[in-house]
Design a protein around this motif. Structure first.
Motif, PDB file in Angstrom:
ATOM      1  N   GLU A  80       0.823  -1.206   0.000  1.00  0.00           N
ATOM      2  CA  GLU A  80       0.000   0.000   0.000  1.00  0.00           C
ATOM      3  C   GLU A  80       0.856   1.256   0.000  1.00  0.00           C
ATOM      4  O   GLU A  80       0.534   2.252  -0.664  1.00  0.00           O
ATOM      5  N   ARG A  81       1.950   1.225   0.727  1.00  0.00           N
ATOM      6  CA  ARG A  81       2.831   2.393   0.780  1.00  0.00           C
ATOM      7  C   ARG A  81       3.421   2.695  -0.606  1.00  0.00           C
ATOM      8  O   ARG A  81       3.446   3.836  -1.057  1.00  0.00           O
TER       9      ARG A  81
ATOM     10  N   ARG B 294       2.191   1.679  -3.499  1.00  0.00           N
ATOM     11  CA  ARG B 294       1.112   2.019  -4.428  1.00  0.00           C
ATOM     12  C   ARG B 294       0.735   3.496  -4.313  1.00  0.00           C
ATOM     13  O   ARG B 294       0.563   4.196  -5.324  1.00  0.00           O
ATOM     14  N   GLU B 295       0.597   3.991  -3.089  1.00  0.00           N
ATOM     15  CA  GLU B 295       0.246   5.399  -2.899  1.00  0.00           C
ATOM     16  C   GLU B 295       1.345   6.313  -3.427  1.00  0.00           C
ATOM     17  O   GLU B 295       1.060   7.356  -4.036  1.00  0.00           O
TER      18      GLU B 295
ATOM     19  N   LEU C  14       1.067   6.431  -7.229  1.00  0.00           N
ATOM     20  CA  LEU C  14      -0.063   7.248  -7.683  1.00  0.00           C
ATOM     21  C   LEU C  14       0.234   8.736  -7.532  1.00  0.00           C
ATOM     22  O   LEU C  14      -0.139   9.550  -8.386  1.00  0.00           O
ATOM     23  N   ARG C  15       0.901   9.099  -6.424  1.00  0.00           N
ATOM     24  CA  ARG C  15       1.260  10.506  -6.246  1.00  0.00           C
ATOM     25  C   ARG C  15       2.273  10.959  -7.301  1.00  0.00           C
ATOM     26  O   ARG C  15       2.292  12.138  -7.681  1.00  0.00           O
TER      27      ARG C  15
ATOM     28  N   ALA D  19       0.844   1.636 -10.977  1.00  0.00           N
ATOM     29  CA  ALA D  19       0.984   1.688  -9.518  1.00  0.00           C
ATOM     30  C   ALA D  19       0.839   0.291  -8.912  1.00  0.00           C
ATOM     31  O   ALA D  19       1.556  -0.067  -7.965  1.00  0.00           O
TER      32      ALA D  19
ATOM     33  N   ALA E  33       3.707  -1.588  -6.781  1.00  0.00           N
ATOM     34  CA  ALA E  33       3.406  -2.048  -5.421  1.00  0.00           C
ATOM     35  C   ALA E  33       3.696  -3.537  -5.274  1.00  0.00           C
ATOM     36  O   ALA E  33       4.267  -3.976  -4.258  1.00  0.00           O
TER      37      ALA E  33
END
Length: 403
Positions: free
Chosen positions: A307-308, A310-311, A314-315, A323, A327
């Motif tokens: 999750e870290r 992936r975020e 995306l940013r 993404a 991830a």
């Protein structure tokens, strides 16, 4: 000239070997057998027609010019094999295919028998290795034998041309390309070999000498026509398999970064190494091994790492698919490091399934491998995994040998 003929025969034989060894094909399939039979007979015709071979056959049998009916018989058998191959290639009801094949074989078997009978009746005391057709153009029975073998070969060639033109209007792609090559090779044979032979023989009947058409022009044109024709038969069957093997080799190499990260994990036993294994077979083994390794590493997957990453992706402006790949690559790299270092799995086990394990084929694995290869942390992680795995192996060995 003999070198050209022998070279063409060698290419014939090589194409037959490649076709017969084509991975994924039924080795004893009717189409494969008929294709190889036609190519081998074409190679034998070229070998038998070379002057050194004719001289050797005459000496071996003790019969002057015995190589002539042997070559003409081989050429007739080759013509028959081409017709049989066309029938099998075109397909249709099995009963119709069988009737046409048997009719072709019966007609050309009778032709070969008549050729041998005419040679037996003829008086041809002078050995001729290059100009027999024109030298004996006016000799009783030899004249008929020469015309008969040419007529039999012409009949098969004309049938092939007609079938190629008609069938070529109904098909597309590689099959149409193959038919056009067959048509081109048949026309080369028809004009460059048969017409040249007919012209030289008829000229002898009327007292003219254009023997060069038969002795100089016809042999290389026959070799060229036969090679183009065989390429037309082989190309539609061999090229798709060759392309698949080439793609398999590319995917095998592109999976390298992923396999380098996972190769320490337990996998299925590797098959015995064999130099003749095709790229597709190597790719399949690598796919199976990677899936086994991913299954073994599943308990070490950490959703927080995924999750870290992936975020962060995306940013950074990446698409949702990119993404997700980034991830998964980060989570997999972390899991491989943990497993190699014998760390404890995460307290909260993940139930996440990698996209590569949900999609059939190597495509998803290749995408994951590319992402690992582009990841800045990928190379150090792989090096650390290998070192950790190597140290773990040495430690296990030392424990095993402690008294």
């Amino acid at each position: 000239m003999s070198l050209v003929v022998y070279g063409a025969a060698g290419v014939f034989a090589l194409s037959c070997v490649v076709l017969f060894r084509r991975p994924g094909s039924p080795v004893l399939g009717t189409l494969t057998v008929s294709t190889c039979a036609a190519i081998l007979l074409g190679a034998l015709v070229l070998v038998c027609s070379a002057p050194p071979t004719l001289a050797a056959v005459n000496d071996l049998t003790g019969v002057v010019n015995f190589g002539a009916p042997l070559t003409y018989g081989m050429l007739s058998a080759y013509s028959c094999a081409l017709l049989v191959l066309l029938v099998n290639w075109r397909g249709g009801p099995r009963s119709r295919i069988r009737r046409r094949v048997l009719a072709s074989m019966a007609a050309y078997a009778l032709l070969i028998a008549v050729l041998v009978a005419l040679f037996t009746l003829a008086d041809a005391p002078d050995e001729r290795l290059t100009d027999l057709d024109t030298y004996y153009a006016n000799t009783p029975f030899m004249r008929e034998m020469i015309l008969l073998y040419l007529a039999g070969h012409s009949a098969a060639t004309l049938v092939m041309c007609a079938v190629c033109v008609k069938w070529g209007r109904e098909v597309t792609g590689l099959l149409r390309t193959g038919l056009r090559l067959i048509l081109a090779g048949s026309l080369l044979d028809l004009v460059g070999f048969q017409l040249a032979k007919y012209t030289a023989v008829v000229a002898r009947w009327y007292g003219h000498d254009v023997d060069f058409l038969s002795t100089t022009l016809a042999p290389p044109m026959a070799s060229l026509g036969a090679l183009v024709c065989s390429a037309g038969f082989v190309l539609p069957r061999l090229l798709p398999a060759a392309v698949a093997q080439w793609r398999g080799l590319g995917d095998y190499r592109r999976l390298g970064p992923l396999w380098a990260l996972l190769r320490f994990a337990p996998t299925s036993p590797k098959p015995p190494a064999s130099w003749w294994r095709s790229p597709r077979e190597r790719l399949q083994w690598r796919e199976v091994s990677i899936h086994d390794a991913l299954l073994a590493l599943a308990p070490y997957f950490d959703d927080r790492v995924r999750e870290r990453e992936r975020e962060a992706a995306l940013r950074a402006g990446r698409t949702a698919h990119q993404a997700r790949l980034a991830a998964e690559a980060a989570m997999l790299t972390d899991a491989a490091r943990r497993a190699a270092a014998h760390e404890e799995p995460p307290a909260d086990p993940s139930t996440y399934r990698l996209r590569a394990t949900q999609v059939s084929g190597p495509g998803a694995l290749v995408e994951l491998a590319r992402t690992l290869g582009r990841s800045p942390a990928g190379a150090p992680a792989r090096e650390g995994t290998v070192r950790a795995a190597h140290g773990w192996t040495l430690a296990e060995d030392e424990e095993t040998h402690v008294p």
